[in-house]
Design a protein around this motif. Structure first.
Motif, mmCIF file in Angstrom:
data_model
loop_
_atom_site.group_PDB
_atom_site.id
_atom_site.type_symbol
_atom_site.label_atom_id
_atom_site.label_comp_id
_atom_site.label_asym_id
_atom_site.label_seq_id
_atom_site.Cartn_x
_atom_site.Cartn_y
_atom_site.Cartn_z
ATOM 1 N N MET A 58 7.030 -0.091 1.370
ATOM 2 C CA MET A 58 6.014 0.739 0.725
ATOM 3 C C MET A 58 6.566 2.050 0.175
ATOM 4 N N SER A 59 7.774 2.444 0.585
ATOM 5 C CA SER A 59 8.364 3.666 0.053
ATOM 6 C C SER A 59 9.017 3.440 -1.307
ATOM 7 N N LYS A 60 9.087 2.187 -1.749
ATOM 8 C CA LYS A 60 9.663 1.829 -3.048
ATOM 9 C C LYS A 60 8.558 1.530 -4.048
ATOM 10 N N PRO A 61 8.825 1.681 -5.367
ATOM 11 C CA PRO A 61 7.805 1.380 -6.377
ATOM 12 C C PRO A 61 7.285 -0.056 -6.265
ATOM 13 N N PHE A 62 5.994 -0.226 -6.557
ATOM 14 C CA PHE A 62 5.368 -1.548 -6.494
ATOM 15 C C PHE A 62 5.521 -2.231 -7.860
ATOM 16 N N LYS A 63 6.746 -2.459 -8.283
ATOM 17 C CA LYS A 63 7.002 -2.941 -9.643
ATOM 18 C C LYS A 63 6.391 -4.306 -9.925
ATOM 19 N N MET A 64 6.159 -5.081 -8.893
ATOM 20 C CA MET A 64 5.607 -6.420 -9.065
ATOM 21 C C MET A 64 4.090 -6.409 -9.282
ATOM 22 N N LEU A 65 3.461 -5.237 -9.163
ATOM 23 C CA LEU A 65 2.009 -5.133 -9.289
ATOM 24 C C LEU A 65 1.635 -4.354 -10.551
ATOM 25 N N LYS A 66 0.642 -4.851 -11.272
ATOM 26 C CA LYS A 66 0.239 -4.260 -12.545
ATOM 27 C C LYS A 66 -0.623 -3.015 -12.352
ATOM 28 N N LYS A 67 -0.581 -2.164 -13.333
ATOM 29 C CA LYS A 67 -1.420 -0.974 -13.382
ATOM 30 C C LYS A 67 -2.898 -1.374 -13.426
ATOM 31 N N ASP A 68 -3.750 -0.572 -12.786
ATOM 32 C CA ASP A 68 -5.208 -0.746 -12.839
ATOM 33 C C ASP A 68 -5.638 -2.154 -12.409
ATOM 34 N N SER A 69 -5.043 -2.672 -11.341
ATOM 35 C CA SER A 69 -5.320 -4.071 -10.984
ATOM 36 C C SER A 69 -6.103 -4.260 -9.685
ATOM 37 N N PHE A 70 -6.373 -3.178 -8.949
ATOM 38 C CA PHE A 70 -7.074 -3.331 -7.671
ATOM 39 C C PHE A 70 -8.293 -2.414 -7.590
ATOM 40 N N ASP A 71 -9.348 -2.916 -6.948
ATOM 41 C CA ASP A 71 -10.539 -2.110 -6.680
ATOM 42 C C ASP A 71 -10.333 -1.218 -5.465
ATOM 43 N N ILE A 72 -9.556 -1.718 -4.505
ATOM 44 C CA ILE A 72 -9.346 -0.997 -3.245
ATOM 45 C C ILE A 72 -7.884 -1.137 -2.822
ATOM 46 N N VAL A 73 -7.301 -0.037 -2.382
ATOM 47 C CA VAL A 73 -6.000 -0.081 -1.703
ATOM 48 C C VAL A 73 -6.233 0.350 -0.260
ATOM 49 N N LEU A 74 -5.797 -0.470 0.679
ATOM 50 C CA LEU A 74 -5.916 -0.188 2.103
ATOM 51 C C LEU A 74 -4.526 0.015 2.683
ATOM 52 N N CYS A 75 -4.354 1.077 3.448
ATOM 53 C CA CYS A 75 -3.087 1.310 4.142
ATOM 54 C C CYS A 75 -3.416 1.820 5.542
ATOM 55 N N ALA A 76 -3.339 0.939 6.528
ATOM 56 C CA ALA A 76 -3.756 1.270 7.891
ATOM 57 C C ALA A 76 -2.552 1.569 8.776
#
Length: 236
Positions: free
Chosen positions: A96-114
């Protein structure tokens, strides 16, 4: 502090962590009910589960009709997340400390980080990635160790610093040394505000009643002083 140490610790923990996660008091009856309280109707929503561990949050969210993508630094945790959720959801290994290059911009309604942000020293780039992959008005839901609790627990004398700390976890079988970073409250809040988020709600949680049956000592302590903090922030 090496991210490799964190990966190795969670690889070692994975089997027992997965076996206990359904009813481990601090997770099942303290973190999860309070964090999920910040997430309302998820049916049809796309959710990114950051540091998803063995996929317990994903399991709950998938059962409510969400579409879940999860990643974790630990390959062993991802193995259990896939097994727990069978053919539902998408899970892969990523730091998670690295860029999420595999994921597109504006693609999620919710980000959860527990209960994972304390494993990275610099929140800036990760929060920018949360912002990038969220849709406008999307929700960022995070739970973290409460900065006041950590200051006391680690017997720190440098409240205003971000400092590496470590402790030994004994609740998952053999003792495992866990490395993380302790930070002041301002360093938990300001990185969100300064990177395009508006804090919508903050919970200093109390355990639910089921906790008391399994661990009455910590149930009383957590009703007197919080160990975690749960935040909902909105992408502007």
């Amino acid at each position: 502090m090496s991210q490799e140490k964190i990966k190795e610790a969670y690889d070692d923990l994975a089997e027992s962590y997965n076996a206990m996660i359904d009813h481990k008091p601090h997770n099942a009856y303290y973190d999860r009910p309070n964090t999920l309280e910040l997430i309302k109707d998820v049916k049809g929503k796309s959710i990114l589960d950051v540091a998803c561990g063995p996929g317990k949050y994903a399991e709950i969210l998938l059962s409510k009709g969400a579409e879940v993508t999860g990643f974790d630094i630990s390959p062993e945790m991802i193995k259990y997340a896939k097994k727990r959720n069978k053919k539902s959801g998408t899970f892969f290994v990523h730091n998670m400390s690295k860029p999420f290059k595999m994921l597109k911009k504006d693609s999620f309604d919710i980000v959860l980080c527990a209960l994972a942000m304390h494993y990275i020293q610099d929140w800036e780039s990760t929060i920018k990635e949360f912002y990038r992959v969220l849709k406008t008005n999307g929700q960022l839901i995070i739970s973290i160790e409460h900065p006041f609790f950590e200051y006391r627990y680690f017997k720190s004398t440098k409240y205003f610093e971000i400092e590496p700390v470590s402790c030994s976890w004994t609740g998952f079988g053999k003792p495992i040394k866990i490395h993380s970073y302790r930070r002041p409250l301002s360093e938990c809040i300001n990185p969100l505000i300064e990177n395009g988020f508006c804090i919508d709600k903050l919970i200093e949680p109390k355990p639910v009643k089921e906790f008391e049956k399994l661990d009455p000592k910590h149930y009383k302590e957590l009703n007197d002083f919080p160990a975690f903090m749960c935040i909902r922030a909105i992408r502007k």
